[in-house]
Write a protein that holds these residues in place. Structure first.
Motif, PDB file in Angstrom:
ATOM      1  N   ASP A  22       1.095  -1.286  -0.099  1.00  0.00           N
ATOM      2  CA  ASP A  22      -0.051   0.182   0.060  1.00  0.00           C
ATOM      3  C   ASP A  22       0.871   1.426   0.072  1.00  0.00           C
ATOM      4  OD1 ASP A  22      -2.224  -1.561   0.202  1.00  0.00           O
ATOM      5  OD2 ASP A  22      -2.669  -1.367   2.109  1.00  0.00           O
ATOM      6  N   TYR A  23       1.823   1.390   0.728  1.00  0.00           N
ATOM      7  CA  TYR A  23       2.974   2.370   0.651  1.00  0.00           C
ATOM      8  C   TYR A  23       3.395   2.849  -0.716  1.00  0.00           C
ATOM      9  CZ  TYR A  23       7.315   4.772   1.494  1.00  0.00           C
ATOM     10  OH  TYR A  23       8.506   5.426   1.218  1.00  0.00           O
ATOM     11  N   ALA A  24       3.715   1.544  -1.481  1.00  0.00           N
ATOM     12  CA  ALA A  24       4.198   1.942  -2.943  1.00  0.00           C
ATOM     13  C   ALA A  24       3.253   2.309  -3.693  1.00  0.00           C
ATOM     14  CB  ALA A  24       4.756   0.613  -3.337  1.00  0.00           C
ATOM     15  N   ARG A  25       2.177   1.737  -3.645  1.00  0.00           N
ATOM     16  CA  ARG A  25       0.695   2.301  -4.343  1.00  0.00           C
ATOM     17  C   ARG A  25       0.657   3.635  -4.144  1.00  0.00           C
ATOM     18  NH1 ARG A  25      -2.542  -3.289  -4.256  1.00  0.00           N
ATOM     19  NH2 ARG A  25      -1.532  -4.191  -5.991  1.00  0.00           N
ATOM     20  N   ALA A  26       0.535   3.969  -2.769  1.00  0.00           N
ATOM     21  CA  ALA A  26       0.169   5.514  -2.641  1.00  0.00           C
ATOM     22  C   ALA A  26       1.192   6.515  -3.019  1.00  0.00           C
ATOM     23  CB  ALA A  26      -0.028   5.512  -1.099  1.00  0.00           C
ATOM     24  N   VAL A  27       2.442   6.310  -3.106  1.00  0.00           N
ATOM     25  CA  VAL A  27       3.608   7.179  -3.585  1.00  0.00           C
ATOM     26  C   VAL A  27       3.446   7.215  -5.144  1.00  0.00           C
ATOM     27  CG1 VAL A  27       5.859   7.408  -4.125  1.00  0.00           C
ATOM     28  CG2 VAL A  27       5.031   6.773  -1.923  1.00  0.00           C
ATOM     29  N   ASP A  28       3.131   5.912  -5.655  1.00  0.00           N
ATOM     30  CA  ASP A  28       2.946   5.814  -7.168  1.00  0.00           C
ATOM     31  C   ASP A  28       1.628   6.580  -7.691  1.00  0.00           C
ATOM     32  OD1 ASP A  28       5.379   4.454  -7.309  1.00  0.00           O
ATOM     33  OD2 ASP A  28       4.469   2.601  -7.634  1.00  0.00           O
ATOM     34  N   ASP A  29       0.465   6.403  -6.812  1.00  0.00           N
ATOM     35  CA  ASP A  29      -0.593   6.840  -7.303  1.00  0.00           C
ATOM     36  C   ASP A  29      -0.939   8.435  -6.774  1.00  0.00           C
ATOM     37  OD1 ASP A  29      -1.049   4.423  -8.401  1.00  0.00           O
ATOM     38  OD2 ASP A  29      -2.677   3.945  -6.835  1.00  0.00           O
ATOM     39  N   GLY A  30       0.138   9.074  -5.993  1.00  0.00           N
ATOM     40  CA  GLY A  30       0.083  10.196  -5.485  1.00  0.00           C
ATOM     41  C   GLY A  30      -1.354  10.223  -4.559  1.00  0.00           C
ATOM     42  N   TRP A  32      -1.847  10.712  -1.468  1.00  0.00           N
ATOM     43  CA  TRP A  32      -1.289  11.307  -0.116  1.00  0.00           C
ATOM     44  C   TRP A  32      -2.187  11.038   1.188  1.00  0.00           C
ATOM     45  CZ3 TRP A  32       3.275  10.678  -1.667  1.00  0.00           C
ATOM     46  CH2 TRP A  32       3.517  10.964  -2.848  1.00  0.00           C
ATOM     47  N   GLY A  33      -3.420  11.021   0.843  1.00  0.00           N
ATOM     48  CA  GLY A  33      -4.284  10.727   2.090  1.00  0.00           C
ATOM     49  C   GLY A  33      -3.906   9.326   2.693  1.00  0.00           C
ATOM     50  N   VAL A  34      -3.956   8.239   1.780  1.00  0.00           N
ATOM     51  CA  VAL A  34      -3.478   7.215   1.862  1.00  0.00           C
ATOM     52  C   VAL A  34      -2.301   6.806   2.607  1.00  0.00           C
ATOM     53  CG1 VAL A  34      -3.252   4.607   0.930  1.00  0.00           C
ATOM     54  CG2 VAL A  34      -5.266   6.006   0.182  1.00  0.00           C
ATOM     55  N   TYR A  35      -1.165   7.712   1.892  1.00  0.00           N
ATOM     56  CA  TYR A  35       0.061   7.489   2.519  1.00  0.00           C
ATOM     57  C   TYR A  35       0.193   7.974   4.009  1.00  0.00           C
ATOM     58  CZ  TYR A  35       5.027   8.921   2.943  1.00  0.00           C
ATOM     59  OH  TYR A  35       6.320   9.016   3.396  1.00  0.00           O
ATOM     60  N   ASP A  58       3.326  13.421   7.863  1.00  0.00           N
ATOM     61  CA  ASP A  58       2.452  14.547   6.998  1.00  0.00           C
ATOM     62  C   ASP A  58       3.260  15.485   6.446  1.00  0.00           C
ATOM     63  OD1 ASP A  58       0.070  13.715   7.925  1.00  0.00           O
ATOM     64  OD2 ASP A  58      -0.099  14.943   9.718  1.00  0.00           O
ATOM     65  N   GLU A  59       4.477  16.048   7.019  1.00  0.00           N
ATOM     66  CA  GLU A  59       5.336  16.974   6.485  1.00  0.00           C
ATOM     67  C   GLU A  59       6.107  16.365   5.108  1.00  0.00           C
ATOM     68  OE1 GLU A  59       8.151  18.186   9.412  1.00  0.00           O
ATOM     69  OE2 GLU A  59       6.689  18.755  10.812  1.00  0.00           O
ATOM     70  N   VAL A  60       6.482  15.163   5.237  1.00  0.00           N
ATOM     71  CA  VAL A  60       7.092  14.450   4.096  1.00  0.00           C
ATOM     72  C   VAL A  60       6.100  14.400   3.023  1.00  0.00           C
ATOM     73  CG1 VAL A  60       8.268  12.380   3.363  1.00  0.00           C
ATOM     74  CG2 VAL A  60       8.698  13.579   5.502  1.00  0.00           C
ATOM     75  N   ALA A  61       4.978  13.849   3.360  1.00  0.00           N
ATOM     76  CA  ALA A  61       3.796  13.871   2.387  1.00  0.00           C
ATOM     77  C   ALA A  61       3.566  15.088   1.636  1.00  0.00           C
ATOM     78  CB  ALA A  61       2.514  13.511   3.038  1.00  0.00           C
ATOM     79  N   ASP A  62       3.606  16.151   2.365  1.00  0.00           N
ATOM     80  CA  ASP A  62       3.347  17.514   1.410  1.00  0.00           C
ATOM     81  C   ASP A  62       4.785  17.801   0.564  1.00  0.00           C
ATOM     82  OD1 ASP A  62       1.231  18.040   2.785  1.00  0.00           O
ATOM     83  OD2 ASP A  62       2.189  19.319   4.715  1.00  0.00           O
ATOM     84  N   TRP A  63       5.666  17.455   1.004  1.00  0.00           N
ATOM     85  CA  TRP A  63       6.939  17.735   0.240  1.00  0.00           C
ATOM     86  C   TRP A  63       6.978  16.766  -1.069  1.00  0.00           C
ATOM     87  CZ3 TRP A  63      10.794  13.831  -0.745  1.00  0.00           C
ATOM     88  CH2 TRP A  63      11.875  14.242  -1.564  1.00  0.00           C
ATOM     89  N   MET A  64       6.698  15.479  -0.824  1.00  0.00           N
ATOM     90  CA  MET A  64       6.261  14.487  -1.888  1.00  0.00           C
ATOM     91  C   MET A  64       5.380  15.158  -2.966  1.00  0.00           C
ATOM     92  SD  MET A  64       7.209  11.019   0.131  1.00  0.00           S
ATOM     93  CE  MET A  64       6.828   9.986  -1.360  1.00  0.00           C
ATOM     94  N   GLU A  65       4.186  15.522  -2.377  1.00  0.00           N
ATOM     95  CA  GLU A  65       3.231  15.864  -3.220  1.00  0.00           C
ATOM     96  C   GLU A  65       3.714  16.898  -4.054  1.00  0.00           C
ATOM     97  OE1 GLU A  65      -1.367  17.342  -3.155  1.00  0.00           O
ATOM     98  OE2 GLU A  65      -0.133  17.325  -1.190  1.00  0.00           O
ATOM     99  N   GLN A  66       4.580  18.157  -3.787  1.00  0.00           N
ATOM    100  CA  GLN A  66       5.072  18.984  -4.580  1.00  0.00           C
ATOM    101  C   GLN A  66       6.244  18.537  -5.536  1.00  0.00           C
ATOM    102  OE1 GLN A  66       3.663  22.060  -4.681  1.00  0.00           O
ATOM    103  NE2 GLN A  66       2.340  21.256  -3.328  1.00  0.00           N
TER     104      GLN A  66
END
Length: 158
Positions: A22-30, A32-35, A58-66
């Motif tokens: 699920d971690y891999a899929r959340a990152v690949d699919d963007g 970030w709520g699931v992440y 949460d902070e890292v998810a924001d960074w990854m989203e951008q």
């Protein structure tokens, strides 16, 4: 061990494996709520070896989203998983360590045939059994190599 204990261990292994997938899929699919939901409330992520950030999930998810907006095509594969259960307050099985290798091709131009960026390395996940299931308390990325721009040359990063 009894068969019942063995079955519980197998069920935990499958649940942890699903968490990592699920971690891999959340990152690949963007997604970030699931992440964010894959982490414990105090969960942390460290992408500093890959040129990223370290901090609360949460902070890292924001960074990854951008950052990952640059790559509309992403797919990373997490393989060679190794799982070890740890003791927490004397009980074996409520925490675990997962080591897993990854391969991550990404592409900036959706019309291109080849990735613009590829990297590989190893994840180190620490996971915890919670009331809502297994959650990541910490993930550390250990990038080992990267290739950019379809150059064909691979550069070690560690």
């Amino acid at each position: 061990m009894t068969q019942r204990v063995d079955l519980a261990t197998v069920m935990d292994q499958l649940a942890i494996d699903a968490l990592i997938t699920d971690y891999a899929r959340a990152v690949d699919d963007g997604d970030w709520g699931v992440y964010r939901g894959l982490f414990s409330p105090d969960g942390r992520a460290d992408y500093s070896s890959a040129g990223g950030v370290e901090g609360a999930a949460d902070e890292v998810a924001d960074w990854m989203e951008q950052t990952l907006r640059l790559f509309p095509m992403r797919q990373h594969l997490i393989v060679n998983r190794s799982l070890r259960f740890d003791a927490l307050d004397g009980d074996l099985g409520d925490t675990a360590q997962v080591r897993a290798d990854y391969y991550n091709p990404m592409r900036m131009d959706p019309e291109s045939d080849a990735p613009d960026f590829e990297c590989g390395g190893r994840y180190a996940f620490s996971v915890l059994r919670t009331r809502t299931g297994w959650r990541v308390t910490r993930v550390v990325v250990h990038e080992k190599w990267r290739r950019t721009g379809g150059s064909g040359s691979t550069k070690p990063t560690s």
